[in-house]
Write a protein that holds these residues in place. Structure first.
Motif, PDB file in Angstrom:
ATOM      1  N   ASP A 223       0.977  -1.187   0.059  1.00  0.00           N
ATOM      2  CA  ASP A 223      -0.151  -0.216  -0.068  1.00  0.00           C
ATOM      3  C   ASP A 223       0.816   1.194  -0.074  1.00  0.00           C
ATOM      4  O   ASP A 223       2.119   1.155   0.125  1.00  0.00           O
ATOM      5  N   ASP A 224       0.057   2.338  -0.335  1.00  0.00           N
ATOM      6  CA  ASP A 224       1.246   3.672  -0.130  1.00  0.00           C
ATOM      7  C   ASP A 224       0.834   4.203   1.082  1.00  0.00           C
ATOM      8  O   ASP A 224       0.966   5.552   1.138  1.00  0.00           O
ATOM      9  N   GLY A 225       0.861   3.556   2.323  1.00  0.00           N
ATOM     10  CA  GLY A 225       0.840   4.416   3.424  1.00  0.00           C
ATOM     11  C   GLY A 225      -0.342   4.593   4.484  1.00  0.00           C
ATOM     12  O   GLY A 225      -0.416   5.272   5.315  1.00  0.00           O
ATOM     13  N   TRP A 226      -1.334   4.257   3.520  1.00  0.00           N
ATOM     14  CA  TRP A 226      -2.842   4.456   4.137  1.00  0.00           C
ATOM     15  C   TRP A 226      -3.460   3.644   5.148  1.00  0.00           C
ATOM     16  O   TRP A 226      -4.197   3.949   5.725  1.00  0.00           O
TER      17      TRP A 226
ATOM     18  N   SER B 250       3.941   1.973  10.160  1.00  0.00           N
ATOM     19  CA  SER B 250       3.800   1.878  11.663  1.00  0.00           C
ATOM     20  C   SER B 250       2.427   2.200  12.106  1.00  0.00           C
ATOM     21  O   SER B 250       1.980   1.895  13.300  1.00  0.00           O
ATOM     22  N   LYS B 251       1.454   2.609  11.166  1.00  0.00           N
ATOM     23  CA  LYS B 251       0.113   2.823  11.102  1.00  0.00           C
ATOM     24  C   LYS B 251      -0.642   1.522  11.878  1.00  0.00           C
ATOM     25  O   LYS B 251      -1.469   1.565  12.679  1.00  0.00           O
ATOM     26  N   VAL B 252      -0.328   0.584  11.227  1.00  0.00           N
ATOM     27  CA  VAL B 252      -1.019  -0.862  11.473  1.00  0.00           C
ATOM     28  C   VAL B 252      -0.612  -1.437  12.847  1.00  0.00           C
ATOM     29  O   VAL B 252       0.574  -1.583  13.195  1.00  0.00           O
ATOM     30  N   LEU B 253      -1.619  -1.726  13.516  1.00  0.00           N
ATOM     31  CA  LEU B 253      -1.594  -2.405  14.827  1.00  0.00           C
ATOM     32  C   LEU B 253      -0.901  -3.674  14.830  1.00  0.00           C
ATOM     33  O   LEU B 253      -0.884  -4.573  13.878  1.00  0.00           O
TER      34      LEU B 253
ATOM     35  N   THR C 298       7.007 -17.772   5.989  1.00  0.00           N
ATOM     36  CA  THR C 298       7.625 -16.360   5.869  1.00  0.00           C
ATOM     37  C   THR C 298       6.778 -15.328   6.494  1.00  0.00           C
ATOM     38  O   THR C 298       5.369 -15.360   6.131  1.00  0.00           O
ATOM     39  N   LEU C 299       7.223 -14.308   7.281  1.00  0.00           N
ATOM     40  CA  LEU C 299       6.254 -13.433   7.851  1.00  0.00           C
ATOM     41  C   LEU C 299       7.309 -12.288   7.681  1.00  0.00           C
ATOM     42  O   LEU C 299       8.362 -11.883   8.627  1.00  0.00           O
ATOM     43  N   GLU C 300       6.896 -11.317   6.710  1.00  0.00           N
ATOM     44  CA  GLU C 300       7.533 -10.098   6.514  1.00  0.00           C
ATOM     45  C   GLU C 300       6.923  -8.769   6.867  1.00  0.00           C
ATOM     46  O   GLU C 300       5.717  -8.611   6.631  1.00  0.00           O
ATOM     47  N   LEU C 301       7.816  -7.904   7.612  1.00  0.00           N
ATOM     48  CA  LEU C 301       7.359  -6.516   8.086  1.00  0.00           C
ATOM     49  C   LEU C 301       6.209  -6.500   8.965  1.00  0.00           C
ATOM     50  O   LEU C 301       5.407  -5.743   8.750  1.00  0.00           O
ATOM     51  N   VAL C 302       6.105  -7.340   9.868  1.00  0.00           N
ATOM     52  CA  VAL C 302       5.108  -7.119  10.945  1.00  0.00           C
ATOM     53  C   VAL C 302       5.520  -6.437  11.963  1.00  0.00           C
ATOM     54  O   VAL C 302       6.620  -6.449  12.514  1.00  0.00           O
ATOM     55  N   ASN C 303       4.562  -5.622  12.609  1.00  0.00           N
ATOM     56  CA  ASN C 303       4.888  -4.803  13.713  1.00  0.00           C
ATOM     57  C   ASN C 303       5.105  -5.550  14.886  1.00  0.00           C
ATOM     58  O   ASN C 303       4.310  -6.486  15.232  1.00  0.00           O
TER      59      ASN C 303
ATOM     60  N   ASN D 118       9.001  -5.156  12.390  1.00  0.00           N
ATOM     61  CA  ASN D 118       9.264  -3.486  12.575  1.00  0.00           C
ATOM     62  C   ASN D 118       8.994  -3.145  14.061  1.00  0.00           C
ATOM     63  O   ASN D 118       8.132  -3.549  14.860  1.00  0.00           O
ATOM     64  N   GLY D 119      10.057  -2.389  14.469  1.00  0.00           N
ATOM     65  CA  GLY D 119       9.860  -1.461  15.552  1.00  0.00           C
ATOM     66  C   GLY D 119      10.444  -2.253  16.895  1.00  0.00           C
ATOM     67  O   GLY D 119       9.659  -2.113  17.683  1.00  0.00           O
ATOM     68  N   VAL D 120      11.043  -3.122  16.931  1.00  0.00           N
ATOM     69  CA  VAL D 120      11.603  -3.616  18.015  1.00  0.00           C
ATOM     70  C   VAL D 120      12.086  -2.538  19.185  1.00  0.00           C
ATOM     71  O   VAL D 120      12.974  -1.955  18.669  1.00  0.00           O
ATOM     72  N   SER D 121      11.726  -2.811  20.551  1.00  0.00           N
ATOM     73  CA  SER D 121      12.404  -2.080  21.427  1.00  0.00           C
ATOM     74  C   SER D 121      12.888  -2.917  22.605  1.00  0.00           C
ATOM     75  O   SER D 121      12.824  -4.261  22.591  1.00  0.00           O
TER      76      SER D 121
END
Length: 731
Positions: free
Chosen positions: A461-464, A487-490, A504-509, A530-533
């Motif tokens: 998608d294009d960020g929506w 980062s919008k997607v929960l 395969t699991l790619e780009l999950v938050n 994405n976004g590991v802390s």
């Protein structure tokens, strides 16, 4: 390359001729399969040519060309960002960049005079010796491009050259003078004669023969199958390709014909292709192998037969990208039409509705259409505006149409005017492969779980996008999921009904699922988060220890990555070969090399903020072949590669490491290094002294300081002696 050495010398001389300051166009002309692209690539990569130009670009034109896509390709090759996304802005940006330096542009496979006349204005002539190379099948295109220079019209190979090329394919990596057994020499001669000196025919026939036993009986049967009278050029090539095609097993025939669904000259992602084959049910079951591994074997088999080309390989040596010669693609399309394997729907004026409404299994929609007037209820695959095509299409033509294709297994939809997930997809319960690119999509609805047979779900998608329903994870057959990087997607809430077949699991938050669900995904091979802390430290470490089949792991946009716990989790794994960590590692230095996964082949560290030299650890990894340090991976001033360090390293890239002032390479370090790339290292003072001992083949320098570049100026720079042995230097 066989047979074109003299022609290559002539073209190279024309390219580097200092007496001709005009921007010149050099054309290579010949029928399909004669070797135009092969010759152009050999010229393009020639050492003397590489050192004679400052800017390089290679773009493929093809029959169904789009000026927008061609200009976009040139922009990416010359690293320019236009002010807006229009043809005019693209043209201005390219022309302005090319005015500043001596350039070489290759336009491969030009079919129409219009293609050149439309592109002419972006190639400025500032009397600095810039050049354009055109490959084409048509002399008139060459003459339009440059009426003053005679085009290089390629000939067929002579008997000696033909024999050499044929034997290179039948007996790879052997001496062509001695490799062929005496009892097969006569048969080899007869087979070579059948090809009429056409390189593509020789290559395909050689690939076919290479799969047969080296016996008189086996080779005699091939000769006898080609008893027909000699036919000129292209017809002979098609006959030989047909011979190779007919020799394929039933499932390899289906795999080969699928290449016709992709647009001409396209580079195809191997994993996408194999997952499409899997969804279609082409791949046989073989004991001890996953269907994905069988798919890779099929691709390698087709490559060995020279029916497709592997253009790039993964870190583990498996095929990464592939393509098919346009002559072989024509065979795919011709055979597919006869067998109703697929139809290419071009526009409303040319469609044969009688043929289209019958039993064709796949439909490829190429052009903008008002409505898809198509009633085949037996359709298995629909490609609409996807990457197999030229452009995104409006979705309106499909409205209230999808529901009639009840047997669809493959659906690829790339459109620019949809904000809601099409509800008609709900009824397509046989779908196994679903790929969507909707620029304004906000939500993946809960009814996605109706697609119980879904194996691959690719979403761009294009960020929506804001929400992906948790019901996606209840689909038990899911194998491959690629999500948009936003980062919008929960984070997902997988609950108890997790897809245990997931590979395969790619780009999950990142989120609580890391501790709850991740340890149960024991079949995972590729994972990127994405976004590991630091908050995920314990859960991630604990979960990773239970993923024994993981071969590739990536963290993108990380905050503070708990490196110590992650590396500890990997220490007992035996499959992990690729590791990509983007984010602060929250430590001054890397752990001891014994703690790192010893089988790592590819490693990327970005924004790690290490204070102590990482090379001390990394150089001792025995299998490491590809290393990239990006952003502030290291914030110190000096890095040292000590003697005998990096014994297997083939490629090293250091990008935007702002504080680095010195890289030292001690004697016998990096003894296998082939490619070195520096990008935007503003404080790096000079090329390492030890580079003179490294067998480097490619040196890329991008956005480096003027003083750094001045020191390596050919023949006169004080550091030139360190890199004068490197054949390809790109600045």
């Amino acid at each position: 390359m066989v047979g074109f050495d003299d022609e290559k010398k002539k073209i190279v001389q024309e390219l580097v001729d200092t007496n001709n300051a005009n921007r010149s166009v050099i054309s290579i002309v010949g029928m399909g399969g004669l070797g135009k692209t092969t010759l152009a690539k050999s010229v393009y990569n020639d050492l003397e040519v590489k050192r004679s130009f400052n800017i390089f670009a290679w773009v493929i034109i093809s029959q169904q060309y789009s000026i927008f896509e061609i200009l976009k390709g040139i922009l990416s090759e010359i690293s320019v960002t236009p002010s807006a996304n229009t043809i005019r802005d693209f043209s201005i940006a390219i022309s302005e960049k090319l005015q500043k330096a001596k350039y070489l542009i290759v336009l491969d496979d030009v079919w129409k005079e219009d293609a050149w006349t439309e592109l002419l204005k972006v190639f400025p002539d500032v009397n600095n010796g810039s050049r354009v190379i055109i490959t084409t099948r048509f002399v008139n295109v060459a003459k339009i491009a440059n009426p003053t220079i005679k085009p290089h019209e390629l000939r067929c190979l002579d008997e000696r050259e033909s024999r050499e090329l044929f034997l290179r394919k039948v007996f790879p990596n052997q001496n062509t003078e001695t490799c062929c057994p005496a009892y097969l020499v006569d048969y080899a001669h007869q087979l070579v004669q059948k090809c009429g000196g056409l390189p593509l025919a020789l290559v395909v026939l050689g690939g076919h023969v290479s799969t047969k036993p080296q016996t008189q009986d086996a080779w005699r049967k091939i000769v006898e199958s080609m008893k027909g009278q000699f036919v000129e050029g292209g017809e002979r090539c098609l006959e030989i390709i047909a011979l190779s095609y007919n020799d394929l097993s039933y499932y390899l025939k289906s795999c080969f014909l699928y290449f016709g669904c992709f647009k001409e000259d396209m580079t195809i992602y191997a994993k996408t292709l194999i997952r499409l084959w899997l969804a279609e049910g082409f791949l046989p079951v073989k004991n001890g192998k996953t269907t994905e591994e069988v798919g890779l074997d099929c691709l390698e088999d087709l490559a060995q037969r020279c029916m497709v080309q592997i253009t790039d390989r993964e870190y583990d040596g498996s095929a990464s990208y592939c393509r098919i010669h346009d002559v072989l693609r024509d065979v795919c399309i011709r055979e597919a039409k006869e067998n109703r394997y697929f139809e290419i729907y071009k526009n409303n004026d040319t469609v044969d509705y009688v043929t289209m409404s019958n039993a064709t299994r796949r439909l490829v929609v190429c052009n903008e259409i008002d409505i898809l007037n198509y009633s085949n209820s037996m359709l298995r695959g629909l490609f609409y505006g996807a990457e197999v095509l030229v452009n995104h299409l409006a979705f309106s033509a499909l409205e209230e149409q999808l529901g009639r294709f009840k047997l669809l297994r493959v659906l690829c939809l790339h459109t620019s005017d949809v904000s809601e997930f099409p509800s008609e997809i709900k009824s397509l319960i046989h779908l196994r492969y679903l790929e969507l690119e909707f620029w304004f999509l906000k939500e993946v609805p809960s009814w996605i779980s109706h697609l119980r047979n879904l194996q691959t779900f690719n979403l761009f998608d294009d960020g929506w996008l804001e929400k992906i329903s948790d019901s996606l994870w209840t689909i038990g057959n899911l194998r491959h999921v690629n999500l948009p990087s936003t980062s919008k997607v929960l984070p997902p809430n997988m609950g108890n009904n997790i897809p245990k077949n997931l590979q395969t699991l790619e780009l999950v938050n990142a989120g609580s699922w890391i501790g709850n669900a991740l340890p149960k995904l024991t079949n995972l091979c590729e994972l990127s988060i994405n976004g590991v802390s630091i908050d995920h430290a314990y859960a991630l470490s604990s979960s990773l220890q239970k993923l024994g089949r993981l071969t590739s792991f990536s963290i993108f946009n990380g905050d503070e990555i708990p490196l110590d716990k992650i590396i500890t989790a990997f220490s007992n794994q035996h499959c992990l070969k690729k590791l990509h960590l983007e984010g602060s590692l929250n430590c001054e230095q890397l752990p001891h090399n014994d703690v790192f996964p010893q089988q790592l082949v590819e490693l990327v560290l970005c924004n790690s903020e290490l204070e102590q030299d990482p090379m001390a650890t990394l150089e001792k990894l025995p299998c490491l072949k590809y290393l990239e340090l990006g952003g502030d991976a290291y914030v110190g001033k000096q890095m040292i590669c000590s003697a005998t360090g990096f014994p297997q390293l083939l490629s090293l890239a250091i990008k935007l490491v702002d504080q680095l002032e010195e890289l030292k390479i001690e004697e016998k370090a990096m003894s296998c290094l082939k490619s070195l790339r520096f990008v935007g290292c503003d404080k790096l003072k000079m090329i390492p002294e030890g580079l003179k001992n490294v067998p480097l083949e490619q040196l890329d320098l991008h956005l480096m300081p003027d003083e750094f570049i001045a020191r390596i100026k050919e023949n006169t720079g004080e550091d030139w002696y360190k890199i004068q042995h490197v054949p390809n230097i790109s600045i």
